[in-house]
Design a protein around this motif. Structure first.
Motif, PDB file in Angstrom:
ATOM      1  N   UNK A 318     -40.210  -7.259  -8.569  1.00 24.72           N
ATOM      2  CA  UNK A 318     -41.789  -7.138  -8.950  1.00 24.72           C
ATOM      3  C   UNK A 318     -42.274  -7.250 -10.423  1.00 24.72           C
ATOM      4  N   UNK A 319     -41.345  -6.923 -11.367  1.00 20.21           N
ATOM      5  CA  UNK A 319     -41.463  -6.919 -12.768  1.00 20.21           C
ATOM      6  C   UNK A 319     -41.788  -8.113 -13.040  1.00 20.21           C
ATOM      7  N   UNK A 320     -41.569  -9.368 -12.311  1.00 20.67           N
ATOM      8  CA  UNK A 320     -41.893 -10.520 -12.638  1.00 20.67           C
ATOM      9  C   UNK A 320     -43.630 -10.979 -12.683  1.00 20.67           C
ATOM     10  N   UNK A 321     -44.010 -10.203 -11.981  1.00 22.34           N
ATOM     11  CA  UNK A 321     -45.450 -10.300 -11.608  1.00 22.34           C
ATOM     12  C   UNK A 321     -46.283  -9.462 -12.483  1.00 22.34           C
ATOM     13  N   UNK A 322     -45.634  -8.862 -13.514  1.00 23.45           N
ATOM     14  CA  UNK A 322     -46.373  -7.542 -14.197  1.00 23.45           C
ATOM     15  C   UNK A 322     -47.069  -8.082 -15.288  1.00 23.45           C
ATOM     16  N   UNK A 323     -48.125  -8.666 -14.994  1.00 27.65           N
ATOM     17  CA  UNK A 323     -48.971  -9.102 -16.351  1.00 27.65           C
ATOM     18  C   UNK A 323     -49.428  -7.900 -16.967  1.00 27.65           C
ATOM     19  N   UNK A 324     -49.781  -6.809 -16.365  1.00 31.33           N
ATOM     20  CA  UNK A 324     -50.548  -5.499 -16.940  1.00 31.33           C
ATOM     21  C   UNK A 324     -49.630  -4.738 -17.577  1.00 31.33           C
ATOM     22  N   UNK A 325     -48.125  -5.241 -17.292  1.00 28.17           N
ATOM     23  CA  UNK A 325     -47.335  -4.101 -17.984  1.00 28.17           C
ATOM     24  C   UNK A 325     -47.094  -2.787 -17.475  1.00 28.17           C
ATOM     25  N   UNK A 326     -46.968  -2.931 -16.252  1.00 30.72           N
ATOM     26  CA  UNK A 326     -47.039  -1.349 -15.712  1.00 30.72           C
ATOM     27  C   UNK A 326     -45.675  -1.177 -14.933  1.00 30.72           C
ATOM     28  N   UNK A 327     -44.904  -2.034 -14.906  1.00 29.44           N
ATOM     29  CA  UNK A 327     -43.580  -1.970 -14.020  1.00 29.44           C
ATOM     30  C   UNK A 327     -42.460  -1.649 -14.885  1.00 29.44           C
ATOM     31  N   UNK A 328     -41.587  -0.444 -14.536  1.00 29.85           N
ATOM     32  CA  UNK A 328     -40.590  -0.257 -15.357  1.00 29.85           C
ATOM     33  C   UNK A 328     -39.363  -0.607 -14.128  1.00 29.85           C
ATOM     34  N   UNK A 329     -38.516  -1.430 -14.771  1.00 32.01           N
ATOM     35  CA  UNK A 329     -37.499  -2.182 -13.813  1.00 32.01           C
ATOM     36  C   UNK A 329     -36.174  -1.202 -14.064  1.00 32.01           C
ATOM     37  N   UNK A 330     -35.693  -0.717 -12.867  1.00 32.67           N
ATOM     38  CA  UNK A 330     -34.383   0.021 -12.920  1.00 32.67           C
ATOM     39  C   UNK A 330     -33.167  -0.820 -12.240  1.00 32.67           C
ATOM     40  N   UNK A 331     -31.872  -1.094 -12.867  1.00 33.16           N
ATOM     41  CA  UNK A 331     -30.984  -1.648 -12.114  1.00 33.16           C
ATOM     42  C   UNK A 331     -29.788  -0.624 -12.351  1.00 33.16           C
ATOM     43  N   UNK A 332     -28.728  -1.051 -11.497  1.00 40.59           N
ATOM     44  CA  UNK A 332     -27.516  -0.182 -11.733  1.00 40.59           C
ATOM     45  C   UNK A 332     -25.925  -1.003 -11.607  1.00 40.59           C
ATOM     46  N   UNK A 333     -25.161  -0.607 -12.258  1.00 40.02           N
ATOM     47  CA  UNK A 333     -23.799  -1.248 -11.935  1.00 40.02           C
ATOM     48  C   UNK A 333     -23.009  -0.455 -11.019  1.00 40.02           C
ATOM     49  N   UNK A 334     -23.537   0.635 -10.524  1.00 38.19           N
ATOM     50  CA  UNK A 334     -22.884   1.349  -9.209  1.00 38.19           C
ATOM     51  C   UNK A 334     -22.391   0.707  -8.196  1.00 38.19           C
ATOM     52  N   UNK A 335     -23.423  -0.382  -7.825  1.00 36.21           N
ATOM     53  CA  UNK A 335     -23.465  -1.149  -6.655  1.00 36.21           C
ATOM     54  C   UNK A 335     -22.675  -2.451  -7.031  1.00 36.21           C
ATOM     55  N   UNK A 336     -22.967  -3.210  -8.147  1.00 31.23           N
ATOM     56  CA  UNK A 336     -22.513  -4.491  -8.508  1.00 31.23           C
ATOM     57  C   UNK A 336     -21.065  -4.259  -8.902  1.00 31.23           C
ATOM     58  N   UNK A 337     -20.641  -3.074  -9.571  1.00 31.33           N
ATOM     59  CA  UNK A 337     -18.953  -2.840 -10.091  1.00 31.33           C
ATOM     60  C   UNK A 337     -18.544  -1.706  -9.283  1.00 31.33           C
ATOM     61  N   UNK A 338     -18.573  -0.698  -9.747  1.00 33.40           N
ATOM     62  CA  UNK A 338     -18.123   0.448  -9.004  1.00 33.40           C
ATOM     63  C   UNK A 338     -18.735   1.723  -9.253  1.00 33.40           C
ATOM     64  N   UNK A 339     -19.027   2.766  -8.573  1.00 34.07           N
ATOM     65  CA  UNK A 339     -20.040   3.848  -8.900  1.00 34.07           C
ATOM     66  C   UNK A 339     -19.287   4.684 -10.019  1.00 34.07           C
ATOM     67  N   UNK A 340     -17.994   4.991 -10.176  1.00 35.05           N
ATOM     68  CA  UNK A 340     -17.475   5.583 -11.352  1.00 35.05           C
ATOM     69  C   UNK A 340     -17.958   5.068 -12.729  1.00 35.05           C
TER      70      UNK A 340
END
Length: 494
Positions: A318-340
């Protein structure tokens, strides 16, 4: 406590010879506990050091060392020619009255302390080891542990001043830069390192964002059903939750505007709605952006499994459509690597970046330097992209195993929905039967991990079903789990 001429008898005082800790330390701890518990009351005379040493089978030096330490703490008084006594000023608290007080009557609780007992607060726990059908847990058996270990070893052999200093609260610049490059290449999201901040996981990111943007009483749109951890982050800051229903296109923006047009934050999972698994349509995304712009609100986009899609195409964040600069994009490495690894990040609108950087510098501790440094190299050297590609194939195979086993063993009794994204799907109980809680409890007793959909809801929802994760265990375990689940579904109610 019995008395005799040489001082109090202390039958409960024992030295554990199997304990590797120092004998003087053991004796000090044991005596301190007896004094603080009231078993050795104020004014009680202790045995002479020679007597206690003989009773415990230790040297007199060991006893004297313990006495001196406790005297320094103010627990013992040594009187020349008269012996050693428990300090006369000792007053042992009586916990019984406090323990008997109901939790509702505890004084001076902050708002969070008072609200955290509400039934919707507890987060879903994960089992200590992977099992069918736990959600949100990556495949530990497929992680390149040997490579990670080598990179860790190399990292720790470097200049100590560079790797052992206090971390930057905003995040290691090398990691921020590496994440930006990865997002640009793999998620189509263009961002600058100065607008990306590193946190101790996505949950920490949600909590810090809520602290910085939400005042008590502010309205926050939450998907219903929706992610529990993020919900708790906003509730902990005093937000007023607005449960917004979810349909086959994602969050129902029109319903949200009717419920609360003056919302402050909208929290969404567009790539793969948690837990229902729908992808937010392009039309709904544009509608949500317009709603946020009209309300002067922000959108928190949780892209928790956006890397893992198994079809030919997928919508970008959704952030890629954010012309109005309203979106805070959150990602995690707990799922892509490991939770610890406890590592997450947020890409914020440029206008927010200076405020967030100042706030983190004032109150945050930063993420461990080593975790950030190793992860930055793992990404920069191409290992992360290779790992993602490999895991997509593994998870697609595990998903296929679940769907095939479900079609064979659960057909007509539990509608297991196909999915092109994520780590889990849902099994819908037909005819709206209200059996999901009983099914989940029976599955738990059988060693499976399924969660009723109602567990994710702030308000009652029409769907009745359970979550079925497929990422954590190999196909053979998934197939076994489906057979066990089929037996539970076929079992007549008690």
């Amino acid at each position: 406590m019995s008395k005799y001429v040489g001082g109090a008898l202390i039958p409960t005082l024992k030295i554990d010879r199997g304990d590797r800790s120092n004998l003087a330390f053991q004796l000090t701890v044991a005596l301190r506990q007896l004094i603080l518990s009231g078993d050795l009351s104020a004014g009680t005379r202790l045995p002479a050091s020679r007597t206690l040493a003989r009773d415990q089978g230790v040297s007199r030096t060991t006893v004297i060392s313990a006495f001196e330490q406790l005297a320094a703490e103010g627990l013992l008084d040594s009187r020349i020619g008269a012996g050693t006594y428990v300090s006369a000023g000792m007053r042992v608290p009586k916990p019984a009255a406090a323990a008997a007080r109901p939790p509702e009557e505890l004084p001076h609780l902050a708002r969070l302390g008072a609200r955290i007992r509400e039934p919707y607060f507890p987060r879903l726990g994960h089992p200590p080891a992977p099992r069918a059908f736990v959600t949100g847990m990556p495949a530990f058996d497929a992680f390149p542990g040997a490579l990670w270990s080598r990179m860790s070893s190399q990292y720790w052999r470097e200049n100590r001043a560079g790797i052992m200093s206090y971390p930057d609260p905003a995040g290691l610049f090398e990691l921020r830069e590496a994440i930006c490059q990865h997002l640009r290449a793999n998620r189509g999201l263009v961002c600058q390192p100065d607008h990306l901040f590193v946190f101790s996981g996505a949950q920490d990111a949600f909590t810090q964002i809520a602290r910085m943007l939400v005042n008590p009483g502010d309205k926050v749109w939450l998907e219903n059903p929706g992610a529990i951890g993020a919900r708790n982050a906003f509730l902990s800051c005093g937000a007023e939750p607005v449960p917004v229903p979810v349909d086959e296109e994602g969050i129902d923006v029109e319903a949200g505007l009717k419920l609360s047009p003056d919302f402050r934050i909208a929290f969404v999972t567009p790539a793969y709605q948690h837990p229902l698994g729908v992808t937010m349509s392009l039309a709904r995304r544009m509608q949500l952006l317009d709603a946020a712009e009209g309300a002067g609100a922000f959108i928190v986009e949780d892209d928790y499994v956006g890397e893992f899609h198994y079809g030919a195409t997928t919508l970008p964040p959704l952030k890629t459509l954010d012309g109005g600069q309203r979106v805070i994009y959150v990602g995690t490495f707990s799922k892509t690597l490991f939770p610890a690894v406890r590592l997450g990040f947020a890409v914020v609108p440029p206008a927010l970046a200076p405020m967030i950087e100042r706030t983190l510098a004032a109150i945050a501790h930063g993420v461990a330097h080593s975790v950030q440094g190793i992860t930055a190299r793992f990404i920069a050297e191409g290992h992360f992209a290779s790992h993602i590609r490999r895991m997509r194939g593994i998870y697609a195979g595990r998903r296929d195993a679940l769907l095939a086993a479900a079609a064979r063993d659960l057909g007509g009794r539990l509608e297991v929905r196909p999915t092109e994204t994520g780590f889990h799907t849902v099994g819908i109980i037909p005819d709206g039967a209200d059996e999901e809680v009983a099914l989940a409890e029976a599955a738990g007793r059988a060693g499976l991990a399924v969660t009723p959909l109602s567990r994710y809801a702030l308000e009652p929802i029409a769907q009745r079903g359970v979550t079925l994760g497929f990422s954590a265990v190999p196909p053979i375990e998934i197939e076994r789990g489906v057979r066990v689940l089929a037996e539970i579904v076929d079992r007549p109610p008690a």
